[in-house]
Design an enzyme around this catalytic site. Structure first.
Site, PDB file in Angstrom:
ATOM      1  N   LYS A  15     100.672 -88.841 -77.494  1.00  0.00           N
ATOM      2  CA  LYS A  15      99.333 -89.247 -77.713  1.00  0.00           C
ATOM      3  C   LYS A  15      98.456 -88.779 -76.611  1.00  0.00           C
ATOM      4  CE  LYS A  15     100.556 -93.445 -78.455  1.00  0.00           C
ATOM      5  NZ  LYS A  15     101.849 -93.408 -78.291  1.00  0.00           N
ATOM      6  N   ARG A  87      96.566-101.649 -81.619  1.00  0.00           N
ATOM      7  CA  ARG A  87      98.024-101.445 -81.747  1.00  0.00           C
ATOM      8  C   ARG A  87      98.406-102.876 -82.613  1.00  0.00           C
ATOM      9  NH1 ARG A  87      99.682 -98.843 -76.583  1.00  0.00           N
ATOM     10  NH2 ARG A  87     101.907 -98.741 -76.632  1.00  0.00           N
ATOM     11  N   ARG A 126     110.272 -87.876 -69.125  1.00  0.00           N
ATOM     12  CA  ARG A 126     108.901 -87.896 -68.325  1.00  0.00           C
ATOM     13  C   ARG A 126     108.821 -88.261 -67.007  1.00  0.00           C
ATOM     14  NH1 ARG A 126     104.573 -91.431 -71.473  1.00  0.00           N
ATOM     15  NH2 ARG A 126     106.085 -93.115 -71.480  1.00  0.00           N
ATOM     16  N   ARG A 159     108.361 -93.573 -65.039  1.00  0.00           N
ATOM     17  CA  ARG A 159     107.616 -94.998 -65.512  1.00  0.00           C
ATOM     18  C   ARG A 159     108.761 -96.076 -65.558  1.00  0.00           C
ATOM     19  NH1 ARG A 159     103.169 -94.314 -70.186  1.00  0.00           N
ATOM     20  NH2 ARG A 159     104.106 -96.054 -70.986  1.00  0.00           N
ATOM     21  N   ARG A 170     110.254-101.099 -77.026  1.00  0.00           N
ATOM     22  CA  ARG A 170     108.958-100.631 -77.227  1.00  0.00           C
ATOM     23  C   ARG A 170     109.104-100.150 -78.751  1.00  0.00           C
ATOM     24  NH1 ARG A 170     108.138 -96.775 -72.371  1.00  0.00           N
ATOM     25  NH2 ARG A 170     106.190 -95.662 -73.579  1.00  0.00           N
TER      26      ARG A 170
HETATM   27  P1  AP5 Z   1     103.147 -88.725 -73.630  1.00  0.00           P
HETATM   28  O1  AP5 Z   1     101.963 -87.759 -73.948  1.00  0.00           O
HETATM   29  O2  AP5 Z   1     103.109 -89.248 -72.257  1.00  0.00           O
HETATM   30  O3  AP5 Z   1     103.132 -89.768 -74.664  1.00  0.00           O
HETATM   31  P2  AP5 Z   1     102.450 -90.949 -75.225  1.00  0.00           P
HETATM   32  O4  AP5 Z   1     102.557 -91.072 -76.797  1.00  0.00           O
HETATM   33  O5  AP5 Z   1     101.111 -91.134 -74.482  1.00  0.00           O
HETATM   34  O6  AP5 Z   1     103.466 -92.116 -74.773  1.00  0.00           O
HETATM   35  P3  AP5 Z   1     103.354 -93.538 -73.922  1.00  0.00           P
HETATM   36  O7  AP5 Z   1     104.630 -93.994 -73.666  1.00  0.00           O
HETATM   37  O8  AP5 Z   1     102.625 -93.543 -72.920  1.00  0.00           O
HETATM   38  O9  AP5 Z   1     102.693 -94.408 -75.129  1.00  0.00           O
HETATM   39  P4  AP5 Z   1     102.873 -95.552 -75.376  1.00  0.00           P
HETATM   40  O10 AP5 Z   1     102.118 -96.026 -76.513  1.00  0.00           O
HETATM   41  O11 AP5 Z   1     104.110 -96.696 -75.582  1.00  0.00           O
HETATM   42  O12 AP5 Z   1     102.342 -96.556 -73.908  1.00  0.00           O
HETATM   43  P5  AP5 Z   1     101.001 -96.972 -73.395  1.00  0.00           P
HETATM   44  O13 AP5 Z   1     100.879 -96.388 -72.066  1.00  0.00           O
HETATM   45  O14 AP5 Z   1     100.054 -96.901 -74.349  1.00  0.00           O
HETATM   46  O15 AP5 Z   1     104.432 -87.771 -73.816  1.00  0.00           O
HETATM   47  C1  AP5 Z   1     105.711 -88.292 -73.479  1.00  0.00           C
HETATM   48  C2  AP5 Z   1     106.723 -87.252 -72.810  1.00  0.00           C
HETATM   49  O16 AP5 Z   1     106.776 -86.296 -73.831  1.00  0.00           O
HETATM   50  C3  AP5 Z   1     105.887 -86.820 -71.528  1.00  0.00           C
HETATM   51  O17 AP5 Z   1     106.823 -86.446 -70.517  1.00  0.00           O
HETATM   52  C4  AP5 Z   1     105.216 -85.225 -72.122  1.00  0.00           C
HETATM   53  O18 AP5 Z   1     105.133 -84.447 -71.114  1.00  0.00           O
HETATM   54  C5  AP5 Z   1     106.230 -84.903 -73.105  1.00  0.00           C
HETATM   55  N1  AP5 Z   1     105.650 -84.414 -74.379  1.00  0.00           N
HETATM   56  C6  AP5 Z   1     104.436 -84.658 -75.006  1.00  0.00           C
HETATM   57  N2  AP5 Z   1     104.010 -83.958 -76.033  1.00  0.00           N
HETATM   58  C7  AP5 Z   1     105.506 -83.152 -76.276  1.00  0.00           C
HETATM   59  C8  AP5 Z   1     105.760 -82.107 -77.075  1.00  0.00           C
HETATM   60  N3  AP5 Z   1     105.133 -82.018 -78.384  1.00  0.00           N
HETATM   61  N4  AP5 Z   1     106.919 -81.509 -76.986  1.00  0.00           N
HETATM   62  C9  AP5 Z   1     107.995 -81.775 -75.905  1.00  0.00           C
HETATM   63  N5  AP5 Z   1     107.378 -82.743 -75.011  1.00  0.00           N
HETATM   64  C10 AP5 Z   1     106.509 -83.492 -75.188  1.00  0.00           C
HETATM   65  O19 AP5 Z   1     101.368 -98.620 -73.182  1.00  0.00           O
HETATM   66  C11 AP5 Z   1     102.232 -99.074 -72.100  1.00  0.00           C
HETATM   67  C12 AP5 Z   1     102.219-100.490 -72.248  1.00  0.00           C
HETATM   68  O20 AP5 Z   1     101.026-101.305 -72.229  1.00  0.00           O
HETATM   69  C13 AP5 Z   1     102.686-100.880 -73.628  1.00  0.00           C
HETATM   70  O21 AP5 Z   1     104.043-101.156 -73.755  1.00  0.00           O
HETATM   71  C14 AP5 Z   1     101.903-102.438 -73.611  1.00  0.00           C
HETATM   72  O22 AP5 Z   1     102.618-103.358 -72.931  1.00  0.00           O
HETATM   73  C15 AP5 Z   1     100.857-102.107 -72.988  1.00  0.00           C
HETATM   74  N6  AP5 Z   1      99.614-101.803 -73.896  1.00  0.00           N
HETATM   75  C16 AP5 Z   1      98.819-100.486 -73.751  1.00  0.00           C
HETATM   76  N7  AP5 Z   1      98.102-100.516 -74.934  1.00  0.00           N
HETATM   77  C17 AP5 Z   1      97.945-101.953 -75.477  1.00  0.00           C
HETATM   78  C18 AP5 Z   1      97.447-102.492 -76.463  1.00  0.00           C
HETATM   79  N8  AP5 Z   1      96.407-101.774 -77.052  1.00  0.00           N
HETATM   80  N9  AP5 Z   1      97.524-103.683 -76.926  1.00  0.00           N
HETATM   81  C19 AP5 Z   1      98.741-104.466 -76.175  1.00  0.00           C
HETATM   82  N10 AP5 Z   1      99.473-103.811 -75.279  1.00  0.00           N
HETATM   83  C20 AP5 Z   1      99.278-102.562 -74.832  1.00  0.00           C
END
Ligand code: AP5
Length: 211
Positions: A15, A87, A126, A159, A170
């Site tokens: 994403k 979420r 990552r 991370r 997660r």
């Molecule tokens: P990446 O683009 O980083 O993936 P992502 O979907 O953004 O993954 P996240 O882990 O950041 O999402 P998340 O929703 O769990 O975490 P968030 O930060 O929002 O890609 C992942 C890897 O794959 C990278 O290495 C990239 O290079 C590679 N890649 C990408 N596309 C690829 C492809 N097509 N092919 C091959 N490789 C690829 O949230 C973290 C924490 O914050 C949560 O656990 C929670 O505690 C809190 N939080 C955040 N938002 C909320 C909310 N709205 N409500 C409550 N808590 C929240």
């Protein structure tokens, strides 16, 4: 009027990677709740202090904190990619209410569809830049020089919540608390499914076609 989009999908679905690129190309604002929270934790703000314990366990940060955060960062004219928000159903309802109040609407919710084994491979490889926030993958999107950020030369790190046991939690939290949003947006007729298991450029081409 500029589009408002939600990027929905499991952790590691890509994403953030796609949101950064699309926001730049379409002139949209990229709002990643995860990035904002990580910044808050790093700077030890009151929000960061409250959020840290949840994030370390891979749990969701309480809805009231997240909703207040979105109210604060939402541009009045819209034109936003929401990445990692909403979420929960409560967050989705709060978003509907906020957009309505501002005379804006959600144009589409893009569901990044990927199987669990892809998620685990992506998250374990990552690496992120602790200084400028750039995101890499040791195999799929490596930096030019091993473990060094292309943009600012800082040493890359893993991370905290990409450790295997936290990733498993997660995924569980996603299934229980976030996956119900698929039906919520399907019923509104704005959900678009995207096969996010292809490589980064292919996913981006598909994304451009549907948006
Ligand atoms: P990446 O683009 O980083 O993936 P992502 O979907 O953004 O993954 P996240 O882990 O950041 O999402 P998340 O929703 O769990 O975490 P968030 O930060 O929002 O890609 C992942 C890897 O794959 C990278 O290495 C990239 O290079 C590679 N890649 C990408 N596309 C690829 C492809 N097509 N092919 C091959 N490789 C690829 O949230 C973290 C924490 O914050 C949560 O656990 C929670 O505690 C809190 N939080 C955040 N938002 C909320 C909310 N709205 N409500 C409550 N808590 C929240």
């Amino acid at each position: 009027m500029k589009k408002n989009l939600v990027f929905l999908g499991p952790p590691g679905a890509g994403k953030g990677t796609q949101a950064k690129r699309l926001a730049k190309d379409l002139g949209l604002v990229h709002i990643s709740t995860g990035d904002i929270l990580r910044d808050a934790v790093k700077n030890q703000t009151p929000l960061g202090k409250k959020a840290k314990e949840y994030m370390d366990r891979g749990e969701l940060v309480p809805d009231d904190l997240i909703i207040a955060l979105i109210e604060e960062v939402m541009p009045p004219e819209g034109g936003v990619i929401f990445d990692g928000f909403p979420r929960t159903i409560a967050q989705a309802e709060a978003l509907d209410e906020m957009l309505d109040r501002k005379g804006l609407k959600l144009d589409a919710v893009i569901l990044f569809d990927v199987p669990d084994e892809v998620v685990v491979e992506r998250l374990s490889g990552r690496r992120v830049c602790p200084s400028c926030g750039a995101v890499y993958h040791i195999k799929f999107n490596p930096p030019k020089e091993d473990e060094i950020c292309d943009r600012c030369g800082t040493k890359l790190v893993q991370r905290e919540d990409d450790r295997e046991e936290v990733v498993r939690n997660r995924l569980e939290v996603y299934r229980k608390q976030t996956a119900p949003l698929i039906e919520y947006y399907e019923r509104k007729g704005i959900l678009i499914r995207l096969d996010a298991s292809k490589d980064i450029d292919e996913v981006y081409q598909e994304l451009r076609k549907v948006v």
